[in-house]
Motif scaffolding. Structure first.
Motif, PDB file in Angstrom:
ATOM      1  N   SER A 299      25.171 113.797  86.230  1.00  0.00           N
ATOM      2  CA  SER A 299      26.329 113.114  85.656  1.00  0.00           C
ATOM      3  C   SER A 299      26.778 111.959  86.549  1.00  0.00           C
ATOM      4  O   SER A 299      26.985 110.835  86.083  1.00  0.00           O
ATOM      5  CB  SER A 299      27.482 114.106  85.460  1.00  0.00           C
ATOM      6  N   TYR A 300      26.915 112.231  87.818  1.00  0.00           N
ATOM      7  CA  TYR A 300      27.363 111.221  88.780  1.00  0.00           C
ATOM      8  C   TYR A 300      26.458 109.991  88.737  1.00  0.00           C
ATOM      9  O   TYR A 300      26.929 108.853  88.624  1.00  0.00           O
ATOM     10  CB  TYR A 300      27.385 111.824  90.179  1.00  0.00           C
ATOM     11  N   ASN A 301      25.158 110.194  88.813  1.00  0.00           N
ATOM     12  CA  ASN A 301      24.217 109.070  88.864  1.00  0.00           C
ATOM     13  C   ASN A 301      24.224 108.262  87.576  1.00  0.00           C
ATOM     14  O   ASN A 301      24.126 107.021  87.611  1.00  0.00           O
ATOM     15  CB  ASN A 301      22.805 109.577  89.158  1.00  0.00           C
ATOM     16  N   ASN A 302      24.340 108.935  86.435  1.00  0.00           N
ATOM     17  CA  ASN A 302      24.366 108.210  85.170  1.00  0.00           C
ATOM     18  C   ASN A 302      25.606 107.338  85.042  1.00  0.00           C
ATOM     19  O   ASN A 302      25.545 106.226  84.505  1.00  0.00           O
ATOM     20  CB  ASN A 302      24.302 109.201  84.002  1.00  0.00           C
ATOM     21  N   ILE A 303      26.721 107.840  85.529  1.00  0.00           N
ATOM     22  CA  ILE A 303      27.947 107.052  85.477  1.00  0.00           C
ATOM     23  C   ILE A 303      27.871 105.865  86.429  1.00  0.00           C
ATOM     24  O   ILE A 303      28.155 104.718  86.045  1.00  0.00           O
ATOM     25  CB  ILE A 303      29.169 107.927  85.819  1.00  0.00           C
ATOM     26  N   MET A 304      27.478 106.121  87.653  1.00  0.00           N
ATOM     27  CA  MET A 304      27.515 105.071  88.670  1.00  0.00           C
ATOM     28  C   MET A 304      26.528 103.940  88.385  1.00  0.00           C
ATOM     29  O   MET A 304      26.806 102.775  88.686  1.00  0.00           O
ATOM     30  CB  MET A 304      27.248 105.677  90.048  1.00  0.00           C
ATOM     31  N   LYS A 305      25.383 104.259  87.791  1.00  0.00           N
ATOM     32  CA  LYS A 305      24.417 103.184  87.545  1.00  0.00           C
ATOM     33  C   LYS A 305      24.768 102.351  86.314  1.00  0.00           C
ATOM     34  O   LYS A 305      24.293 101.224  86.177  1.00  0.00           O
ATOM     35  CB  LYS A 305      23.007 103.753  87.423  1.00  0.00           C
ATOM     36  N   GLN A 306      25.623 102.887  85.437  1.00  0.00           N
ATOM     37  CA  GLN A 306      26.024 102.127  84.248  1.00  0.00           C
ATOM     38  C   GLN A 306      27.409 101.493  84.366  1.00  0.00           C
ATOM     39  O   GLN A 306      27.799 100.704  83.515  1.00  0.00           O
ATOM     40  CB  GLN A 306      26.054 103.035  83.006  1.00  0.00           C
TER      41      GLN A 306
END
Length: 267
Positions: free
Chosen positions: A208-215
């Motif tokens: 979840s964290y990575n998907n949010i931060m990269k978008q």
């Protein structure tokens, strides 16, 4: 014969005019499945000119001003899976506002959580009562779907106004947008999302964290589902790290207040 037809058409038009009636073309009901090119490297997501033009026509939004580092946090609540209390705890601790789009099922099965949302300053939005594809039901059914959610929310929480609608399944049409606008609703879509709703396919908070931060991008309207353990576990770190990057979390009311919504990329 041609002359007779012309006379007949003229007479028919005269009857309509004298009776105060007008013939109007039906509002198109072609379904639109929401989608966009994902944002990356803090560049905003893009839904394309056709979708953006339709949203703009009905005052709908999917992102805020891409020149301002604001984030609008929204959740879809179809049913409760045990993580909303944790999410609300994080929002309270970090003093972050959110909008929760709820269904009738959620209102009837998680009354205490809906009451808590409003008591703690969050907005409850409309996600329809039975979660149908609104483009496939008649006008009266659309109205009932929206009215029942609004009325039950008021009965539970005292929230008088319900201004924001997120269409079930991300499907809408010009017809459903017009019906919603006529009923006092603004469609709120989103510019950041990922597959987070499969409860049997949770992958850990880092997913979840990575998907949010990269978008993430300025003006992002972020959609999360409260059924996700990944989201609940990642939320506090997401909020803290985005604040460190200079982002501010604001409510949808802030987005529309005093003409705050002004996306120059749509003009």
């Amino acid at each position: 014969m041609k002359r007779f037809n012309k006379v007949l058409l003229a007479a028919f038009a005269l009857v309509l005019m004298t009776s105060g009636s007008l013939v109007q073309a039906a509002v198109p009901n072609d379904p639109v499945q929401w989608g966009f090119k994902k944002g990356q490297n803090e560049k905003p997501a893009e839904a394309g000119k056709e979708r953006e033009k339709l949203l703009e026509k009905y005052g709908a939004v999917y992102r805020g001003d891409p020149n301002k580092k604001n984030i609008y946090l929204t959740f879809d609540n179809g049913y409760e899976n045990g993580f909303t209390d944790q999410i609300l705890d994080v929002l309270k601790k970090e003093k972050v506002p959110a909008t929760f789009f709820v269904t009738g099922h959620y209102l009837e099965s998680a009354e205490d959580l809906v009451i808590r949302m409003v008591q703690e300053g969050h907005i409850v939005g409309n996600h329809s009562y039975y979660h149908p594809d609104l483009t496939k039901v008649d006008d009266a059914r659309v109205k009932r779907e929206l009215d029942r959610v609004k009325d039950l929310t008021y009965e539970l929480t005292g929230q008088k106004d319900m201004s924001y609608l997120r269409p079930p399944r991300g499907v809408f049409s010009e017809r459903t947008m017009k019906l919603a606008k006529d009923a006092g609703y603004t469609h709120v879509m989103w510019s950041l999302a990922f597959v987070d709703w499969n409860t049997d396919q949770q992958k850990g908070w880092e997913y979840s964290y990575n998907n949010i931060m990269k978008q993430i991008h300025p003006g992002a309207i972020l959609l999360l589902h409260t059924v996700s353990k990944d989201n609940a576990d990642a939320l506090e770190k997401v909020i803290k790290d985005l604040k460190k990057q200079g982002y501010t979390f604001k409510s949808l009311d802030d987005l529309f207040a005093d003409g705050a919504f002004d996306d120059p990329m749509l003009h």
